[in-house]
Scaffold this motif. Structure first.
Motif, mmCIF file in Angstrom:
data_model
loop_
_atom_site.group_PDB
_atom_site.id
_atom_site.type_symbol
_atom_site.label_atom_id
_atom_site.label_comp_id
_atom_site.label_asym_id
_atom_site.label_seq_id
_atom_site.Cartn_x
_atom_site.Cartn_y
_atom_site.Cartn_z
ATOM 1 N N UNK A 334 -21.502 -40.548 3.639
ATOM 2 C CA UNK A 334 -21.539 -39.671 4.812
ATOM 3 C C UNK A 334 -20.153 -39.170 5.207
ATOM 4 N N UNK A 335 -19.145 -40.062 5.412
ATOM 5 C CA UNK A 335 -17.817 -39.539 5.784
ATOM 6 C C UNK A 335 -17.191 -38.680 4.697
ATOM 7 N N UNK A 336 -17.345 -39.091 3.444
ATOM 8 C CA UNK A 336 -16.798 -38.275 2.361
ATOM 9 C C UNK A 336 -17.510 -36.930 2.276
ATOM 10 N N UNK A 337 -18.807 -36.926 2.557
ATOM 11 C CA UNK A 337 -19.551 -35.668 2.558
ATOM 12 C C UNK A 337 -19.072 -34.722 3.648
ATOM 13 N N UNK A 338 -18.777 -35.265 4.835
ATOM 14 C CA UNK A 338 -18.252 -34.424 5.918
ATOM 15 C C UNK A 338 -16.884 -33.847 5.545
ATOM 16 N N UNK A 339 -16.036 -34.697 4.960
ATOM 17 C CA UNK A 339 -14.717 -34.210 4.539
ATOM 18 C C UNK A 339 -14.858 -33.121 3.487
ATOM 19 N N UNK A 340 -15.738 -33.371 2.507
ATOM 20 C CA UNK A 340 -15.941 -32.388 1.440
ATOM 21 C C UNK A 340 -16.454 -31.055 2.002
ATOM 22 N N UNK A 341 -17.439 -31.120 2.880
ATOM 23 C CA UNK A 341 -18.009 -29.887 3.424
ATOM 24 C C UNK A 341 -16.984 -29.132 4.271
ATOM 25 N N UNK A 342 -16.201 -29.863 5.061
ATOM 26 C CA UNK A 342 -15.187 -29.201 5.874
ATOM 27 C C UNK A 342 -14.137 -28.518 4.996
ATOM 28 N N UNK A 343 -13.682 -29.234 3.967
ATOM 29 C CA UNK A 343 -12.672 -28.657 3.074
ATOM 30 C C UNK A 343 -13.203 -27.396 2.387
ATOM 31 N N UNK A 344 -14.457 -27.454 1.945
ATOM 32 C CA UNK A 344 -15.021 -26.314 1.217
ATOM 33 C C UNK A 344 -15.236 -25.122 2.139
ATOM 34 N N UNK A 345 -15.904 -25.350 3.275
ATOM 35 C CA UNK A 345 -16.320 -24.237 4.121
ATOM 36 C C UNK A 345 -15.196 -23.677 4.979
ATOM 37 N N UNK A 346 -14.280 -24.541 5.418
ATOM 38 C CA UNK A 346 -13.261 -24.098 6.371
ATOM 39 C C UNK A 346 -11.918 -23.777 5.726
ATOM 40 N N UNK A 347 -11.661 -24.294 4.536
ATOM 41 C CA UNK A 347 -10.338 -24.100 3.944
ATOM 42 C C UNK A 347 -10.426 -23.431 2.572
ATOM 43 N N UNK A 348 -11.141 -24.064 1.644
ATOM 44 C CA UNK A 348 -11.076 -23.610 0.254
ATOM 45 C C UNK A 348 -11.792 -22.275 0.039
ATOM 46 N N UNK A 349 -13.005 -22.118 0.554
ATOM 47 C CA UNK A 349 -13.715 -20.858 0.345
ATOM 48 C C UNK A 349 -13.020 -19.678 1.032
ATOM 49 N N UNK A 350 -12.570 -19.797 2.286
ATOM 50 C CA UNK A 350 -11.801 -18.680 2.868
ATOM 51 C C UNK A 350 -10.527 -18.371 2.082
ATOM 52 N N UNK A 351 -9.871 -19.402 1.601
ATOM 53 C CA UNK A 351 -8.664 -19.184 0.807
ATOM 54 C C UNK A 351 -8.999 -18.486 -0.514
ATOM 55 N N UNK A 352 -10.113 -18.903 -1.140
ATOM 56 C CA UNK A 352 -10.543 -18.249 -2.381
ATOM 57 C C UNK A 352 -10.857 -16.779 -2.148
ATOM 58 N N UNK A 353 -11.572 -16.486 -1.062
ATOM 59 C CA UNK A 353 -11.927 -15.092 -0.761
ATOM 60 C C UNK A 353 -10.683 -14.248 -0.520
ATOM 61 N N UNK A 354 -9.672 -14.837 0.151
ATOM 62 C CA UNK A 354 -8.437 -14.094 0.401
ATOM 63 C C UNK A 354 -7.717 -13.768 -0.897
ATOM 64 N N UNK A 355 -7.670 -14.718 -1.826
ATOM 65 C CA UNK A 355 -7.004 -14.467 -3.107
ATOM 66 C C UNK A 355 -7.778 -13.447 -3.937
ATOM 67 N N UNK A 356 -9.102 -13.514 -3.891
ATOM 68 C CA UNK A 356 -9.899 -12.548 -4.647
ATOM 69 C C UNK A 356 -9.728 -11.133 -4.114
ATOM 70 N N UNK A 357 -9.448 -11.015 -2.818
ATOM 71 C CA UNK A 357 -9.291 -9.694 -2.205
ATOM 72 C C UNK A 357 -7.913 -9.090 -2.431
ATOM 73 N N UNK A 358 -6.988 -9.853 -3.012
ATOM 74 C CA UNK A 358 -5.637 -9.325 -3.243
ATOM 75 C C UNK A 358 -5.691 -8.144 -4.212
ATOM 76 N N UNK A 359 -5.141 -6.979 -3.843
ATOM 77 C CA UNK A 359 -5.060 -5.863 -4.800
ATOM 78 C C UNK A 359 -3.966 -6.134 -5.830
#
Length: 594
Positions: A334-359
Motif C-alpha cells: 500500500x505505501x509503495x503503491x501510493x509512492x509509485x502512483x504519486x511519482x507517476x501521475x504528479x512528476x514523471x508523466x508531466x515531465x515526459x509530456x513536457x519533453x515530448x512537446x519540445x520542438x
C-alpha cells in the motif's frame, strides 16, 4: 591455469574440481593481498560451489578469461599507436567516445545478426565493449612518463624498442594494470548481459528468473554475480597495486616461491579428494522443484526457512528471499503503491509530456547557444549536428522519452549524491568508508540493480527510475568528494584566518573551487543513466529508445532500427559530454586549476 586445464584434459579427468579452484583463488589472494584477500577470494568462490551455481559461474569465468586478454591486447595496441602517431589519435579518440556512449545492446544486436546467437556472439561483443578503457589508460600511462625518465633512457643509448619496453612500459605500469582491471570488470559485466543473445553463464538463469518473476531465485543468482564481481575486482586492484619485488637469490627455491608450492599442494590435494569422492569434483544439485530436504535452517521462533539443503550437497536461500518478497508485497504494497502512483501521475508523466512537446528546432538553437558560449563555433556546430541527427533519425519522440527519465534520475542523484559527498569529504574515516561502498557498487554489473527494484515496485517508470538512481548516484558522490578534497589547503587556511566559519568555507571557497569537478560527476551520472535506462526497458512499463533496441533483439527485420536507436543513445550522451567537459575545462582555467 592453462597448464592445469591441459593436464586435466590430457588425463581424461574432466573439469577442474571445485576444491582446486577455490584453493587456487585463496592462494592468489594470499599472494596479492595477504590473508584478508585470501579469505575474501576463497569465501566468494566457495559460495559459488555451495549454493549450486558453480557450473554457470565457471562458464562465465572461462568466457571472461578468454576475451579479457584479447580485449586488453587490442586496447593496448590501439593506445600505443595513438601515442606514437598524432593522426591515429585524432581518429581513435572520437571512436572511443562513441563506443563508450553506446548502450550494451548496441554491441549485441549487429553481432547477433551476422554471427548468430550463442557464446561466440557474446564473446565478440564483450571484446569490443572492453577495448576503450584499456586504450585510454594506455594513452594516459605512456603520456604520463616524465621527460626526465625518457631523457635518461636516451642518454643510456636505448633504441626505440628498448625505450618502449625497458623505459616507457615499466614507467606506465600502474596505469596499464588499472586498465587491465577495468577490462576484466567490463568483460564480466558484458558477459552477464550477453545472456540476451544466448550466451551461457550466470546471466542466462538470471534473465530467465527475472522474466518469470522468480525474484527469490534471481536474488540468489544475483548474490553470486555480486560476489564474483567483488572477488575479481579486489584481485585486480591488488595486482595493480603491487610493485616489482627484489628476489633474494641467496634463499632456497622453496623459500623464494612459497605460493607456487602452496598452489601445487592445493592442486595435488584436490586431485586426490576428487578421486576419493565425487563431492570434491562437483557438488551434486537437487532438482529445482524438489521439496524434499535433508535439512533446513529456520529463523528462531518462526517457520521462516533461511537455508534449505536439497537432495544433493548444495543448499539454497531461495525460500528466504521468496519470504522476503512476499513480506514486502504484503506489508509495503500500500505505501509503495501510493509512492509509485504519486511519482507517476504528479512528476514523471508531466515531465515526459513536457519533453515530448519540445520542438526540435528550439532545442537545437538552445544547445548551439550553450555550445557557442563554452566552446566557440566548433563546439556549437558539433552539438547542433548531434541534435539534428536526433530530429531526423525518426526517433525524436523516443529520444525525448528516454531523456526525460535520465534527467529525472540526474536530479534525484544530485540531490542524494552531493550531500553524501560533502559529508564524506570532511573526514578521512568517512571518506575511506564511503569509498569502499562506492567501489563495491561500481563493480556490480548493471543488470543486478533491476532485482531489488522489481521486488519493491514491480515494473514501470518508478522501478526504472529507482534502478537508475542507485546505479548513477555513485559518480555523483565520488566526484563531489574528489573535488572538495582537492581544494588547495592554502586557500582553506586563508579563508579560516579571515574568520570564515566552516559553513562559509564550504559555500564560499570549497564548493566554488570544486564545482567544475562536480559537473564532471554530473556528466558521468548522465552517461550511467543512459546505459541503465536501456537495460531497464527489459523490465517493461517504460517507453523510449530501450523498447526499440529490445524489440530488435527478437525481430531480425528491426535490427536496423535498433542500431539507429542505439546511436541515438550515444548521441545524447556525446552532446552532454561535449557541453559539460568544455564548461568544466573553461571554469578550471578561470580558477587556475590544472
Amino acid at each position: 591455469c592453462s597448464l592445469y586445464l591441459a593436464m586435466f584434459n590430457t588425463f581424461g579427468w574432466g573439469a577442474v574440481p571445485w576444491v582446486v579452484l577455490v584453493g587456487l583463488f585463496a592462494v592468489a589472494g594470499a599472494k596479492l593481498g595477504g590473508w584478508r584477500l585470501a579469505l575474501l577470494a576463497g569465501g566468494c568462490s566457495l559460495y559459488l560451489a555451495v549454493f549450486g551455481v558453480w557450473k554457470d559461474s565457471m562458464i562465465t569465468l572461462s568466457i571472461v578469461f578468454v576475451v579479457a586478454p584479447l580485449a586488453a591486447l587490442i586496447g593496448w595496441a590501439s593506445g600505443l599507436a595513438a601515442v606514437k602517431a598524432k593522426w591515429f589519435e585524432a581518429l581513435l579518440v572520437p571512436v572511443l567516445n562513441v563506443m563508450q556512449s553506446m548502450p550494451h545492446f548496441s554491441y549485441l544486436l549487429p553481432i547477433s545478426v551476422f554471427i548468430g546467437i550463442g557464446d561466440e556472439a557474446g564473446a565478440i561483443a564483450t571484446v569490443l565493449f572492453a577495448v576503450p578503457p584499456m586504450a585510454r589508460l594506455t594513452i594516459l600511462g605512456l603520456r604520463s612518463v616524465s621527460p626526465e625518465v625518457r631523457e635518461a633512457g636516451l642518454m643510456s643509448g636505448c633504441t626505440k624498442w628498448q625505450m618502449l619496453w625497458r623505459v616507457e612500459m615499466p614507467a606506465a605500469r600502474p596505469q596499464l594494470l588499472v586498465g587491465i582491471n577495468q577490462v576484466l570488470m567490463q568483460c564480466f559485466g558484458m558477459t552477464v548481459l550477453a545472456s540476451f543473445v544466448g550466451t551461457r553463464g550466470l546471466g542466462l538463469p538470471l534473465l530467465n528468473y527475472l522474466q518469470s518473476l522468480r525474484i527469490g531465485k534471481a536474488l540468489e543468482v544475483g548474490v553470486a554475480i555480486v560476489l564474483m564481481a567483488i572477488m575479481l575486482d579486489r584481485l585486480g586492484q591488488a595486482l595493480g597495486a603491487r610493485r616489482p619485488e627484489h628476489i633474494d637469490m641467496t634463499k632456497s627455491w622453496t623459500a623464494r616461491h612459497p605460493y607456487w608450492i602452496g598452489g601445487s599442494a592445493v592442486v595435488a590435494a584436490g586431485i586426490v579428494l576428487a578421486r576419493l569422492t565425487e563431492y570434491a569434483a562437483l557438488l551434486p544439485r537437487g532438482g529445482i522443484v524438489s521439496t524434499d530436504r535433508l535439512w533446513e535452517l529456520r529463523l528462531p521462533g518462526t517457520d521462516i526457512v533461511l537455508i534449505d539443503g536439497r537432495k544433493g550437497a548444495t543448499v539454497s536461500t531461495e525460500p528466504f528471499w521468496e519470504w522476503m518478497v512476499d513480506w514486502v508485497q504484503l506489508n509495503l504494497k500500500s505505501p509503495l503503491g501510493h509512492i509509485r502512483d504519486f511519482m507517476i501521475l504528479e512528476i514523471l508523466f508531466p515531465m515526459r509530456d513536457a519533453f515530448q512537446a519540445l520542438p526540435w528546432i528550439g532545442l537545437l538553437v538552445l544547445v548551439a547557444a550553450v555550445g557557442w558560449r563554452f566552446g566557440g563555433w566548433r563546439l556549437a556546430a558539433i552539438v547542433s549536428l548531434f541534435v539534428a541527427y536526433l530530429a531526423f533519425s525518426g526517433f525524436w519522440i523516443e529520444s525525448m522519452e528516454t531523456l526525460y527519465l535520465v534527467v529525472a534520475a540526474l536530479i534525484v542523484s544530485v540531490v542524494i549524491g552531493v550531500p553524501i559527498g560533502i559529508f564524506a569529504s570532511t573526514s578521512d574515516r568517512r571518506y575511506a568508508a564511503v569509498q569502499v561502498i562506492l567501489d563495491t557498487f561500481q563493480v556490480l554489473p548493471s543488470f543486478i540493480y533491476l532485482i531489488p527494484v522489481v521486488m519493491l515496485f514491480r515494473v514501470g517508470p518508478v522501478a526504472a527510475l529507482t534502478a537508475i538512481v542507485i546505479y548513477a548516484t555513485v559518480p555523483a558522490v565520488r566526484y563531489t568528494m574528489l573535488g572538495l578534497r582537492n581544494v588547495p589547503a592554502d586557500m582553506i587556511e586563508a579563508a579560516e584566518m579571515s574568520g570564515c566559519t566552516r559553513t562559509q568555507v564550504l559555500r564560499k571557497v570549497k564548493f566554488p573551487m570544486a564545482f567544475p569537478e562536480i559537473m564532471l560527476g554530473m556528466n558521468q551520472v548522465l552517461l550511467f543513466g543512459l546505459l541503465l535506462v536501456i537495460i531497464s526497458a527489459f523490465i517493461g512499463g517504460i517507453d523510449g529508445l530501450g523498447d526499440d533496441i529490445l524489440l530488435a533483439r527478437t525481430e531480425q527485420a528491426l535490427v536496423g532500427e535498433g542500431i539507429v536507436a542505439g546511436f541515438n543513445v550515444a548521441v545524447i550522451g556525446l552532446t552532454a559530454d561535449q557541453l559539460i567537459t568544455n564548461y568544466a575545462r573553461e571554469r578550471k582555467a578561470q580558477l587556475g586549476i590544472d
